[in-house]
Design an enzyme around this catalytic site. Sequence first.
Site, PDB file in Angstrom:
ATOM      1  N   LEU A  63      12.813  -6.144 -18.815  1.00 28.24           N
ATOM      2  CA  LEU A  63      13.570  -4.954 -18.414  1.00 28.24           C
ATOM      3  C   LEU A  63      14.004  -4.179 -19.661  1.00 28.24           C
TER       4      LEU A  63
ATOM      5  N   PRO B 269      13.451  -1.327 -26.587  1.00 29.38           N
ATOM      6  CA  PRO B 269      14.119  -1.075 -27.866  1.00 29.38           C
ATOM      7  C   PRO B 269      15.211  -0.005 -27.762  1.00 29.38           C
TER       8      PRO B 269
ATOM      9  N   GLY C  66      19.016  -6.282  -8.722  1.00 35.02           N
ATOM     10  CA  GLY C  66      19.189  -7.338  -7.710  1.00 35.02           C
ATOM     11  C   GLY C  66      18.856  -8.711  -8.275  1.00 35.02           C
TER      12      GLY C  66
ATOM     13  N   LEU D 160      38.073 -29.291 -34.692  1.00 36.26           N
ATOM     14  CA  LEU D 160      37.299 -30.305 -35.407  1.00 36.26           C
ATOM     15  C   LEU D 160      37.296 -30.078 -36.917  1.00 36.26           C
TER      16      LEU D 160
ATOM     17  N   GLY E  80      36.441 -29.182 -40.538  1.00 39.84           N
ATOM     18  CA  GLY E  80      35.132 -29.037 -41.190  1.00 39.84           C
ATOM     19  C   GLY E  80      34.012 -29.635 -40.357  1.00 39.84           C
TER      20      GLY E  80
ATOM     21  N   GLU F  12      22.276  -9.988 -19.925  1.00 40.06           N
ATOM     22  CA  GLU F  12      22.622  -9.831 -18.491  1.00 40.06           C
ATOM     23  C   GLU F  12      23.825  -8.905 -18.320  1.00 40.06           C
TER      24      GLU F  12
ATOM     25  N   HIS G 269      29.812  -7.771 -22.135  1.00 42.03           N
ATOM     26  CA  HIS G 269      31.189  -7.913 -21.627  1.00 42.03           C
ATOM     27  C   HIS G 269      31.754  -6.536 -21.237  1.00 42.03           C
TER      28      HIS G 269
HETATM   29  P1  TGC Z   1      23.309   2.981 -10.846  1.00 42.34           P
HETATM   30  O1  TGC Z   1      23.094   4.439 -10.594  1.00 42.34           O
HETATM   31  O2  TGC Z   1      24.705   2.440 -10.798  1.00 42.34           O
HETATM   32  O3  TGC Z   1      22.430   2.104  -9.880  1.00 42.34           O
HETATM   33  C1  TGC Z   1      21.040   2.368  -9.677  1.00 42.34           C
HETATM   34  C2  TGC Z   1      20.643   1.713  -8.362  1.00 42.34           C
HETATM   35  O4  TGC Z   1      20.818   0.295  -8.451  1.00 42.34           O
HETATM   36  C3  TGC Z   1      21.775  -0.148  -7.461  1.00 42.34           C
HETATM   37  N1  TGC Z   1      22.543  -1.224  -8.104  1.00 42.34           N
HETATM   38  C4  TGC Z   1      22.360  -2.515  -7.836  1.00 42.34           C
HETATM   39  N2  TGC Z   1      21.536  -3.136  -6.976  1.00 42.34           N
HETATM   40  C5  TGC Z   1      21.562  -4.474  -6.942  1.00 42.34           C
HETATM   41  N3  TGC Z   1      22.349  -5.203  -7.765  1.00 42.34           N
HETATM   42  C6  TGC Z   1      23.192  -4.625  -8.644  1.00 42.34           C
HETATM   43  N4  TGC Z   1      23.933  -5.366  -9.469  1.00 42.34           N
HETATM   44  C7  TGC Z   1      23.221  -3.208  -8.712  1.00 42.34           C
HETATM   45  N5  TGC Z   1      23.904  -2.304  -9.473  1.00 42.34           N
HETATM   46  C8  TGC Z   1      23.480  -1.092  -9.076  1.00 42.34           C
HETATM   47  C9  TGC Z   1      22.593   1.080  -7.130  1.00 42.34           C
HETATM   48  O5  TGC Z   1      23.170   0.973  -5.852  1.00 42.34           O
HETATM   49  C10 TGC Z   1      21.531   2.163  -7.191  1.00 42.34           C
HETATM   50  O6  TGC Z   1      20.744   2.088  -6.012  1.00 42.34           O
HETATM   51  P2  TGC Z   1      20.144   3.421  -5.360  1.00 42.34           P
HETATM   52  O7  TGC Z   1      19.447   2.934  -4.143  1.00 42.34           O
HETATM   53  O8  TGC Z   1      21.338   4.306  -5.092  1.00 42.34           O
HETATM   54  O9  TGC Z   1      19.221   4.007  -6.394  1.00 42.34           O
HETATM   55  O10 TGC Z   1      22.643   2.647 -12.253  1.00 42.34           O
HETATM   56  P3  TGC Z   1      23.054   3.053 -13.707  1.00 42.34           P
HETATM   57  O11 TGC Z   1      21.826   3.610 -14.369  1.00 42.34           O
HETATM   58  O12 TGC Z   1      24.299   3.915 -13.712  1.00 42.34           O
HETATM   59  O13 TGC Z   1      23.389   1.647 -14.374  1.00 42.34           O
HETATM   60  C11 TGC Z   1      24.416   0.839 -13.931  1.00 42.34           C
HETATM   61  C12 TGC Z   1      24.622  -0.350 -14.896  1.00 42.34           C
HETATM   62  C13 TGC Z   1      25.042   0.143 -16.264  1.00 42.34           C
HETATM   63  C14 TGC Z   1      25.731  -1.197 -14.301  1.00 42.34           C
HETATM   64  C15 TGC Z   1      23.332  -1.167 -15.008  1.00 42.34           C
HETATM   65  O14 TGC Z   1      22.325  -0.449 -15.573  1.00 42.34           O
HETATM   66  C16 TGC Z   1      23.509  -2.458 -15.759  1.00 42.34           C
HETATM   67  O15 TGC Z   1      23.878  -3.456 -15.174  1.00 42.34           O
HETATM   68  N6  TGC Z   1      23.248  -2.456 -17.108  1.00 42.34           N
HETATM   69  C17 TGC Z   1      23.210  -3.710 -17.881  1.00 42.34           C
HETATM   70  C18 TGC Z   1      21.772  -4.049 -18.176  1.00 42.34           C
HETATM   71  C19 TGC Z   1      21.503  -5.506 -18.078  1.00 42.34           C
HETATM   72  O16 TGC Z   1      22.282  -6.313 -17.563  1.00 42.34           O
HETATM   73  N7  TGC Z   1      20.338  -5.904 -18.545  1.00 42.34           N
HETATM   74  C20 TGC Z   1      19.929  -7.263 -18.450  1.00 42.34           C
HETATM   75  C21 TGC Z   1      18.502  -7.446 -18.883  1.00 42.34           C
HETATM   76  S1  TGC Z   1      17.797  -8.974 -18.399  1.00 42.34           S
HETATM   77  C22 TGC Z   1      18.552 -10.100 -19.388  1.00 42.34           C
HETATM   78  O17 TGC Z   1      19.429  -9.842 -20.140  1.00 42.34           O
HETATM   79  C23 TGC Z   1      18.050 -11.462 -19.244  1.00 42.34           C
HETATM   80  S2  TGC Z   1      18.790 -12.632 -20.277  1.00 42.34           S
HETATM   81  C24 TGC Z   1      18.192 -13.968 -19.465  1.00 42.34           C
HETATM   82  C25 TGC Z   1      18.502 -15.252 -20.031  1.00 42.34           C
HETATM   83  O18 TGC Z   1      17.940 -15.596 -21.097  1.00 42.34           O
HETATM   84  O19 TGC Z   1      19.278 -15.993 -19.371  1.00 42.34           O
HETATM   85  P1  FAD Z   2      23.263  -1.675 -26.318  1.00 40.03           P
HETATM   86  O1  FAD Z   2      23.017  -1.262 -24.907  1.00 40.03           O
HETATM   87  O2  FAD Z   2      22.717  -0.829 -27.411  1.00 40.03           O
HETATM   88  O3  FAD Z   2      24.844  -1.807 -26.505  1.00 40.03           O
HETATM   89  C1  FAD Z   2      25.469  -1.809 -27.795  1.00 40.03           C
HETATM   90  C2  FAD Z   2      26.990  -1.792 -27.571  1.00 40.03           C
HETATM   91  O4  FAD Z   2      27.361  -0.573 -26.886  1.00 40.03           O
HETATM   92  C3  FAD Z   2      27.462  -2.942 -26.675  1.00 40.03           C
HETATM   93  O5  FAD Z   2      28.688  -3.433 -27.164  1.00 40.03           O
HETATM   94  C4  FAD Z   2      27.683  -2.277 -25.326  1.00 40.03           C
HETATM   95  O6  FAD Z   2      28.684  -2.932 -24.544  1.00 40.03           O
HETATM   96  C5  FAD Z   2      28.127  -0.889 -25.728  1.00 40.03           C
HETATM   97  N1  FAD Z   2      27.860   0.126 -24.701  1.00 40.03           N
HETATM   98  C6  FAD Z   2      26.643   0.527 -24.213  1.00 40.03           C
HETATM   99  N2  FAD Z   2      26.803   1.452 -23.259  1.00 40.03           N
HETATM  100  C7  FAD Z   2      28.153   1.634 -23.106  1.00 40.03           C
HETATM  101  C8  FAD Z   2      28.961   2.440 -22.254  1.00 40.03           C
HETATM  102  N3  FAD Z   2      28.438   3.244 -21.313  1.00 40.03           N
HETATM  103  N4  FAD Z   2      30.300   2.370 -22.392  1.00 40.03           N
HETATM  104  C9  FAD Z   2      30.873   1.538 -23.299  1.00 40.03           C
HETATM  105  N5  FAD Z   2      30.154   0.748 -24.132  1.00 40.03           N
HETATM  106  C10 FAD Z   2      28.820   0.793 -24.026  1.00 40.03           C
HETATM  107  N6  FAD Z   2      16.492  -8.504 -21.595  1.00 40.03           N
HETATM  108  C11 FAD Z   2      15.489  -8.630 -20.697  1.00 40.03           C
HETATM  109  O7  FAD Z   2      15.073  -7.667 -20.070  1.00 40.03           O
HETATM  110  N7  FAD Z   2      14.919  -9.839 -20.464  1.00 40.03           N
HETATM  111  C12 FAD Z   2      15.310 -10.962 -21.113  1.00 40.03           C
HETATM  112  O8  FAD Z   2      14.769 -12.049 -20.865  1.00 40.03           O
HETATM  113  C13 FAD Z   2      16.348 -10.855 -22.098  1.00 40.03           C
HETATM  114  N8  FAD Z   2      16.713 -11.946 -22.836  1.00 40.03           N
HETATM  115  C14 FAD Z   2      17.588 -11.784 -23.870  1.00 40.03           C
HETATM  116  C15 FAD Z   2      17.823 -12.850 -24.745  1.00 40.03           C
HETATM  117  C16 FAD Z   2      18.666 -12.681 -25.840  1.00 40.03           C
HETATM  118  C17 FAD Z   2      18.865 -13.800 -26.804  1.00 40.03           C
HETATM  119  C18 FAD Z   2      19.336 -11.448 -26.031  1.00 40.03           C
HETATM  120  C19 FAD Z   2      20.282 -11.249 -27.183  1.00 40.03           C
HETATM  121  C20 FAD Z   2      19.114 -10.398 -25.179  1.00 40.03           C
HETATM  122  C21 FAD Z   2      18.222 -10.538 -24.099  1.00 40.03           C
HETATM  123  N9  FAD Z   2      17.911  -9.466 -23.246  1.00 40.03           N
HETATM  124  C22 FAD Z   2      16.922  -9.580 -22.312  1.00 40.03           C
HETATM  125  C23 FAD Z   2      18.464  -8.138 -23.535  1.00 40.03           C
HETATM  126  C24 FAD Z   2      19.916  -7.957 -23.110  1.00 40.03           C
HETATM  127  O9  FAD Z   2      20.040  -7.821 -21.751  1.00 40.03           O
HETATM  128  C25 FAD Z   2      20.460  -6.738 -23.877  1.00 40.03           C
HETATM  129  O10 FAD Z   2      20.600  -7.116 -25.240  1.00 40.03           O
HETATM  130  C26 FAD Z   2      21.768  -6.241 -23.310  1.00 40.03           C
HETATM  131  O11 FAD Z   2      21.594  -5.714 -22.004  1.00 40.03           O
HETATM  132  C27 FAD Z   2      22.425  -5.188 -24.207  1.00 40.03           C
HETATM  133  O12 FAD Z   2      21.513  -4.212 -24.596  1.00 40.03           O
HETATM  134  P2  FAD Z   2      21.385  -3.799 -26.167  1.00 40.03           P
HETATM  135  O13 FAD Z   2      21.233  -5.062 -26.927  1.00 40.03           O
HETATM  136  O14 FAD Z   2      20.333  -2.778 -26.270  1.00 40.03           O
HETATM  137  O15 FAD Z   2      22.801  -3.204 -26.530  1.00 40.03           O
END
Ligand code: TGC
Ligand code: FAD
Length: 392
Positions: free
Chosen positions: A138, A141, A245, A346, A348, A371, A374
């Site tokens: 997802l 860069p 989701g 702990l 050192g 994910e 914070h």
């Molecule tokens: P927004 O306009 O709020 O929403 C777009 C559409 O998505 C729906 N929606 C959700 N649906 C299901 N679950 C949720 N949690 C949902 N949140 C929103 C929403 O209803 C809408 O639907 P529709 O039908 O109206 O189009 O979207 P936005 O562009 O304003 O973004 C909202 C925001 C910032 C909360 C979202 O983009 C977000 O959560 N950003 C954080 C990105 C993130 O968590 N990335 C994770 C990447 S994967 C990863 O990190 C894996 S690490 C794995 C590991 O090693 O364990």
């Molecule tokens: P940025 O989005 O650039 O954020 C930088 C700073 O700005 C953060 O402190 C953030 O909180 C803040 N910020 C951003 N927007 C706002 C706002 N609107 N208001 C206030 N503050 C804001 N992703 C995947 O898709 N799949 C994976 O398997 C996956 N695995 C990962 C494993 C590791 C070890 C790591 C470190 C990351 C992984 N990720 C993965 C990516 C991860 O989900 C992202 O790093 C994370 O969502 C944050 O994105 P970013 O690093 O680009 O930070």
Amino acid sequence: MKPDLFEAPDYYNIDDLLTQEHKLIRDAARAWVKRDVSPIIEQAAQDAVFPESIIPGLAGIGAFGPYIPETYGGAGLDQISYGLIMQEIERGDSGVRSTASVQSSLVMYPIWKYGNEQQRAKYLPKLASGEWMGSFGLTEPDHGSNPGGMITNYKDMGDHYLLNGAKLWISNSPFCDVAVVWAKNEQGRIHGLIVERDMEGFSTPETHNKWSLRASATGELIFQDVKVPKENLLPNKSGLGAPLGCLDSARYGIAWGVIGAAMDCYDTALRYSKERVQFGRPIGGFQLQQKKLAEMITEITKAQLLCLRLGQLKNEDKATSAQISMAKRNNVDMALKIARDARQMLGGMGITGEYPIMRHMMNLESVVTYEGTHDIHLLITGLDITGLNAFK
Ligand code: TGC
Ligand code: FAD
């Protein structure tokens, strides 16, 4: 690393609220971690390698698709069992839990929920057994917290799709057999595509020099004119809500998982505080150290109760995304603070690999970032309670 003497804290007799099946599943995972993860994990983290030898064991405890129906090779368990398995794995290491989270909630879940019957039959059993490993693309860069801005895209070429773009920070990418990739079509709508390792133009370079999650492999997913067969498009959901989701399911698992890391840090610090003598008595007898331990067990207990209630809501299909977000944020923050305090207790020794605390602490710096950071989760709660969007 010293022998694993872990004893799980349960200050409020929360075990009494679990079923016999929950406890059996949890105890099997706990025993496996003690036997097969603890002895090898410190070296794997020091060497920055994912210990592939544990894949069959992860499959064996039901960590790959705990709640996916048995017809597709999953364990067919409830959401509390899923949480307990994640808790035990992360007690061992957050990187190992990451591997399980990605496989289950970010690869198997979308294929199960958004895929068709052929896709489920082709991929899910092999992913459940660990024969195939998956990754989830997802983040890009230039689009992390804001995945909706992604530029990875595909064009309809008649008999196939042509995929171009790049994903960064992808757990499991260096060794994945399949990747669930989120990309925009020509109309700008986000869809999920299943990309296979041997597709031409697909590469997965590893990201090196991490100080965190060193026992988890992280890398990129690069697509240069990759021809993706049309049958690899996930047909049943599109838009940003589809990947979000999947995140709901993974964030729920993390909320439970980090309790395990916190319990390991607390248990280690408690034991050390009774054994380490300074000024003629165990350091656990000093008020400042007791304050830290008392606050740790309080926060762990609150986090356990939060997860149990969330698990009940998930089992009833009533948990909202915002409730899951709150639990992820609160519990990761709780675990990180406990790891930092436990490390100080702990002295050192806390910075060495003799004890697991520093590894947990550094791992949790990734967990608090991925994910959804914070701060992003604070804004999700803010939006939920005020109705006002502070993201943009
Ligand atoms: P927004 O306009 O709020 O929403 C777009 C559409 O998505 C729906 N929606 C959700 N649906 C299901 N679950 C949720 N949690 C949902 N949140 C929103 C929403 O209803 C809408 O639907 P529709 O039908 O109206 O189009 O979207 P936005 O562009 O304003 O973004 C909202 C925001 C910032 C909360 C979202 O983009 C977000 O959560 N950003 C954080 C990105 C993130 O968590 N990335 C994770 C990447 S994967 C990863 O990190 C894996 S690490 C794995 C590991 O090693 O364990
Ligand atoms: P940025 O989005 O650039 O954020 C930088 C700073 O700005 C953060 O402190 C953030 O909180 C803040 N910020 C951003 N927007 C706002 C706002 N609107 N208001 C206030 N503050 C804001 N992703 C995947 O898709 N799949 C994976 O398997 C996956 N695995 C990962 C494993 C590791 C070890 C790591 C470190 C990351 C992984 N990720 C993965 C990516 C991860 O989900 C992202 O790093 C994370 O969502 C944050 O994105 P970013 O690093 O680009 O930070």
